[in-house]
Design a protein around this motif. Structure first.
Motif, PDB file in Angstrom:
ATOM      1  N   ASP A  29      66.906 -35.320 100.411  1.00 59.62           N
ATOM      2  CA  ASP A  29      65.686 -34.600 100.759  1.00 59.62           C
ATOM      3  C   ASP A  29      65.061 -35.219 101.997  1.00 59.62           C
ATOM      4  O   ASP A  29      65.466 -36.290 102.456  1.00 59.62           O
ATOM      5  N   ARG A 153      68.172 -37.612  84.960  1.00 59.99           N
ATOM      6  CA  ARG A 153      68.056 -36.207  85.364  1.00 59.99           C
ATOM      7  C   ARG A 153      67.794 -35.394  84.101  1.00 59.99           C
ATOM      8  O   ARG A 153      68.598 -35.438  83.161  1.00 59.99           O
ATOM      9  N   HIS A 155      65.943 -31.596  82.323  1.00 63.80           N
ATOM     10  CA  HIS A 155      65.668 -30.190  82.594  1.00 63.80           C
ATOM     11  C   HIS A 155      64.561 -29.729  81.651  1.00 63.80           C
ATOM     12  O   HIS A 155      64.800 -28.968  80.702  1.00 63.80           O
ATOM     13  N   ASP A 158      59.446 -26.491  81.860  1.00 62.05           N
ATOM     14  CA  ASP A 158      58.675 -26.015  83.008  1.00 62.05           C
ATOM     15  C   ASP A 158      59.312 -26.370  84.341  1.00 62.05           C
ATOM     16  O   ASP A 158      58.769 -26.035  85.390  1.00 62.05           O
ATOM     17  N   LEU A 159      60.448 -27.047  84.302  1.00 64.97           N
ATOM     18  CA  LEU A 159      61.184 -27.375  85.526  1.00 64.97           C
ATOM     19  C   LEU A 159      62.675 -27.111  85.292  1.00 64.97           C
ATOM     20  O   LEU A 159      63.497 -28.030  85.252  1.00 64.97           O
ATOM     21  N   PRO A 160      63.050 -25.839  85.127  1.00 61.14           N
ATOM     22  CA  PRO A 160      64.453 -25.528  84.827  1.00 61.14           C
ATOM     23  C   PRO A 160      65.418 -25.951  85.924  1.00 61.14           C
ATOM     24  O   PRO A 160      66.607 -26.141  85.670  1.00 61.14           O
ATOM     25  N   GLU A 161      64.889 -26.126  87.155  1.00 57.29           N
ATOM     26  CA  GLU A 161      65.754 -26.576  88.248  1.00 57.29           C
ATOM     27  C   GLU A 161      66.113 -28.051  88.128  1.00 57.29           C
ATOM     28  O   GLU A 161      66.998 -28.546  88.830  1.00 57.29           O
ATOM     29  N   GLY A 162      65.421 -28.765  87.266  1.00 54.77           N
ATOM     30  CA  GLY A 162      65.730 -30.172  87.012  1.00 54.77           C
ATOM     31  C   GLY A 162      64.698 -31.117  87.593  1.00 54.77           C
ATOM     32  O   GLY A 162      63.991 -30.798  88.551  1.00 54.77           O
ATOM     33  N   ASP A 164      64.274 -35.336  88.590  1.00 54.68           N
ATOM     34  CA  ASP A 164      64.760 -36.708  88.722  1.00 54.68           C
ATOM     35  C   ASP A 164      63.577 -37.649  88.527  1.00 54.68           C
ATOM     36  O   ASP A 164      62.522 -37.476  89.160  1.00 54.68           O
TER      37      ASP A 164
END
Length: 221
Positions: A29, A153, A155, A158-162, A164
Motif C-alpha cells: 500500500d 488476517r 474477515h 463488517d470488513l468482508p474484504e479482510g 490485517d
C-alpha cells in the motif's frame, strides 16, 4: 504496556537498512501522509514487516494495532479482548495468538516507546508522567529498532474484504524499564528481527540489555 510508540522516520529510512543486508521490502500500500511526531496508539494503522509467502523477501503493509484473530467472524467492534500486546510467557498457548506465533510473525519499526507512570503523591484522575524510551543509534538501522510482533488476517462481518492486524510481544521489564513499569515490549535490532521472522522461537527472543541500554526521558504532551 506497550500501548503507545513513535516512528519518526519514513519508510525509505528503514527500507535502506534491509537493502543493506540484501533484502527488498515490497509494500502492498501507499505510505500514509502521517505527521512524524504523531504517536501510534491502539486501533491505529501502523507499518509492519513480514516475510513474503515464498520466504525470499519482505512484505510491508499498514495494519491495525489490536490483533483480531483469524477465527473471528463477527464485526470488529464485537472483538472485545484487548489484543494490543501478547505476553511472551503465554503467546504460544493463547487462542488469540498461537496461530500467529506459527505463521504470522512480524516486525513493527519504532524509534521510541512511550510509557506512563504515577509520580509520588499521584491521585486518581490526575495525569500520569509520560516517558519516552529510546536507544542509541547503530550502523545497521540508525535510530530504528523493531518490536517483535504477531499479525493475523481476519474477515470480520463488517470488513468482508479482510483485515490485517497485529500485536506487540511483551516480557518482564529489564533494569532500565523497571524504573517506570514491570513489563516492556521485545525490542530487536535488525539482525534479531530477521531471526524472529525466520525462526519464530519465543524462547530465543533476546532479554533486555544491561543498565544504560535504554534512555528514559520525561516527555509531557
Amino acid at each position: 504496556m506497550c500501548n503507545e510508540y513513535q516512528l519518526k522516520v519514513r519508510r525509505a529510512d528503514y527500507d535502506a537498512a534491509f537493502r543493506g543486508v540484501g533484502l527488498d521490502v515490497l509494500w502492498s500500500d501507499a505510505e500514509p501522509n502521517r505527521p512524524p511526531d504523531r504517536s501510534f496508539r491502539p486501533t491505529d494503522r501502523a507499518p509492519i514487516l513480514r516475510r513474503t509467502r515464498d520466504g525470499a523477501g519482505l512484505e510491508g503493509l499498514e495494519a491495525r494495532w489490536w490483533l483480531v484473530p483469524g477465527f473471528h467472524r463477527a464485526s470488529v467492534s464485537d472483538w472485545k479482548a484487548m489484543c494490543t500486546n501478547a505476553r511472551i510467557e503465554t503467546a504460544a498457548t493463547t487462542a488469540s495468538f498461537r496461530e500467529s506465533v506459527r505463521t504470522g510473525r512480524c516486525l513493527a519499526p519504532v524509534t521510541a516507546v512511550l510509557e506512563y507512570d504515577a509520580p509520588l503523591g499521584w491521585r486518581k484522575g490526575q495525569p500520569k508522567r509520560r516517558w519516552e524510551v529510546s536507544w542509541p543509534e547503530d550502523g545497521a538501522s540508525g535510530p530504528v529498532r523493531f518490536l517483535a510482533g504477531l499479525c493475523a488476517r481476519s474477515h470480520p462481518a463488517d470488513l468482508p474484504e479482510g483485515l490485517d492486524s497485529f500485536a506487540v510481544i511483551t516480557r518482564p521489564a529489564g533494569v532500565d524499564m523497571t524504573r517506570i513499569h514491570d513489563r516492556q515490549p521485545v525490542i530487536l535490532s535488525l539482525a534479531e528481527g530477521l531471526d524472529w521472522l525466520d525462526r519464530g522461537d519465543l524462547a530465543a527472543l533476546p532479554v533486555p540489555g544491561p543498565a544504560g541500554a535504554l534512555t528514559l526521558r520525561e516527555a509531557p504532551r
